[in-house]
Design a protein around this motif. Structure first.
Motif, short mmCIF file in Angstrom:
data_model
loop_
_atom_site.label_atom_id
_atom_site.label_comp_id
_atom_site.label_asym_id
_atom_site.label_seq_id
_atom_site.Cartn_x
_atom_site.Cartn_y
_atom_site.Cartn_z
N ARG A 206 -77.60 -26.62 2.58
CA ARG A 206 -78.10 -25.77 2.00
C ARG A 206 -78.15 -24.51 2.95
O ARG A 206 -78.58 -23.40 2.91
N ASP A 263 -77.83 -33.74 5.29
CA ASP A 263 -78.47 -34.41 4.06
C ASP A 263 -78.84 -35.85 4.41
O ASP A 263 -80.00 -36.31 4.36
N VAL A 296 -77.60 -33.65 -8.13
CA VAL A 296 -77.82 -32.61 -7.41
C VAL A 296 -77.14 -31.33 -7.37
O VAL A 296 -77.59 -30.20 -6.83
N TYR A 297 -76.08 -31.29 -7.94
CA TYR A 297 -75.05 -30.12 -7.79
C TYR A 297 -75.76 -28.74 -8.27
O TYR A 297 -75.24 -27.59 -7.48
N GLN A 298 -76.69 -28.85 -9.16
CA GLN A 298 -76.97 -27.59 -9.65
C GLN A 298 -78.24 -26.90 -8.62
O GLN A 298 -78.61 -25.84 -8.85
N GLU A 299 -78.53 -27.65 -7.63
CA GLU A 299 -79.19 -27.02 -6.61
C GLU A 299 -78.51 -25.93 -5.91
O GLU A 299 -79.25 -25.04 -5.41
N ASP A 300 -77.11 -26.23 -5.80
CA ASP A 300 -76.57 -25.26 -5.17
C ASP A 300 -74.85 -25.25 -5.78
O ASP A 300 -74.11 -25.85 -5.17
N THR A 301 -74.83 -24.79 -6.73
CA THR A 301 -73.37 -24.79 -7.65
C THR A 301 -72.50 -24.51 -6.84
O THR A 301 -71.25 -24.93 -6.65
N LYS A 372 -81.36 -31.61 -1.85
CA LYS A 372 -82.55 -31.72 -2.74
C LYS A 372 -83.23 -32.95 -2.15
O LYS A 372 -82.85 -33.95 -1.91
N ASP A 378 -86.52 -39.74 -8.32
CA ASP A 378 -84.92 -39.04 -8.34
C ASP A 378 -83.99 -40.33 -8.02
O ASP A 378 -83.02 -40.13 -8.70
#
Length: 387
Positions: A206, A263, A296-301, A372, A378
């Motif tokens: 991120r 990560d 997790v992809y929608q955390e930072d598409t 994430k 999770d």
């Protein structure tokens, strides 16, 4: 880009016949060494004879400790520590892949330590000194030949744990692509997945404004995905193995993640899977990583869109970023499948009876990852996606 320091002190000796110089390298550090390796291949192929001949020519006494298996065992590490103390050995030469190298590092940490070497893996305690380690790499995958980390499995848990220390960098690593020619297909495939996962752990970050690091990662990932299938098709092609072996080293020598927050959630989760089921680490990552990506992809598409377009060449008439990201994830999964790897627990013959235990151990009392932050629930959700 974040502030950082970068130092990798491991000397890389790359190319044809390089392992035959090992005696000259070892002699700079010791003349009484532990020769640590895995199965019978090294003997049957003649590689072990070439190495021991080089050691003898350099006037080096060596004691052999074979028996390393994938997910290297603490029990063998204890044997190695005792053997080194008994024979006053002061250097460990690892001949093999990541499991052998990690085991060698553990022995190197344990010999000068008055307690149990497992302390370094199960607590915040770190070694104050370690024996030097050298490497002849025969399986490009883990990148341990020039990393500061080591991973060991304690079967009494079973637990699979790691530690990192600047003392754990090997003094040298000899990389001869010719030594890969007779690797079986399953090791080639799992090794390729492991290398790719090392880069993805660093790529999916991120941290903003990391284009230099991103481009290095993207080039490495494209090289892996291009050359690992070629190695499976023609395992005696030197140029192909040279690309894979160098990519495996660069993927985990610390360079690619500089300036960003990495990560490593997928690795932590997979360690619990391979501890419980003794699956090869790369094979486990081929199951866990696509499931993590979906979760997790929608955390930072936008990061996943960049990955899909730049690395996987997604060029479809999608206006929806989610669709582009998901197509990229589908292509990663397809790549693992093309190598002959399972991408679900069901395909690997693994049930869900230990999901809760593995999720609890993966997170402990906290979370895993930074893209994430993952708690136990999770991780359970990721396991469900991986079924």
């Amino acid at each position: 880009m974040l502030n950082f320091e970068f130092l990798n002190p491991t000397k890389i000796i790359f190319g044809k016949g390089s392992h035959k110089q090992v005696g000259q390298q070892v002699a700079q550090y010791s003349h009484n060494v532990l020769l640590h390796y895995g199965g019978t291949f090294l003997k049957s192929s003649g590689v072990l004879t070439e190495i021991t001949t080089s050691l003898k020519q350099a006037g080096i006494t060596y004691t052999e400790l074979p028996g390393v298996v994938p997910n290297p065992r603490l029990s063998l590490v204890h044997q190695g520590v005792a053997l080194c103390r008994e024979k006053n050995i002061d250097f460990i030469l690892a001949v093999g892949g990541g499991s052998v190298i990690d085991s060698a590092k553990a022995i190197a940490a344990g010999v000068p330590y008055t307690g149990d070497v497992w302390d370094f893996y199960s607590s915040d305690k770190r070694p104050e000194t370690m024996l030097p380690v050298g490497v002849v790499l025969t399986i490009p995958a883990a990148g341990s030949e020039s990393s500061d980390g080591t991973v060991i499995t304690n079967q009494q848990g079973p637990y699979k744990r790691s530690f990192v220390s600047p003392l754990a960098f090997p003094k040298f690593a000899m990389l001869n692509p010719e030594l890969c020619y007779t690797l079986p297909a399953n090791q080639i495939a799992a090794g390729g997945a492991d290398i790719l996962a090392h880069v993805m752990e660093r790529y999916f970050s991120r941290t903003p404004n990391t284009d230099m690091s991103d481009r290095l990662c993207e080039g490495t990932m494209k090289a892996i995905m291009s050359n690992v299938p070629k190695a499976l098709q023609n395992p005696q092609n030197y140029d192909t193995w040279a690309e894979v072996m160098w990519a495996g080293n660069v993927a985990h020598n610390g360079l690619l993640g500089k300036g960003k927050q990495e990560d490593w959630a997928s690795h932590a989760i997979e360690h619990e899977v391979s501890a419980q089921y003794d699956i090869a680490h790369g094979a486990g990552l081929a199951i866990i990583f696509p499931a993590w990506m979906k979760y997790v992809y929608q955390e930072d598409t936008s990061r996943f869109v960049q990955f899909a377009v730049r690395v996987l060449g997604v060029d479809l008439p999608y206006q929806n970023p989610d669709a582009i990201a998901l197509e990229g994830i589908r292509r990663v999964e397809a790549f693992f499948k093309s190598l002959g790897l399972a991408t679900t627990f069901t395909q690997a013959g693994i049930g869900d009876e230990h999901f809760a235990l593995m999720a609890e151990r993966a997170c402990g009392n906290g979370t895993q990852g930074s893209f994430k932050k993952l708690n136990k629930q999770d991780v359970m959700a990721i396991f469900e996606l991986a079924k």
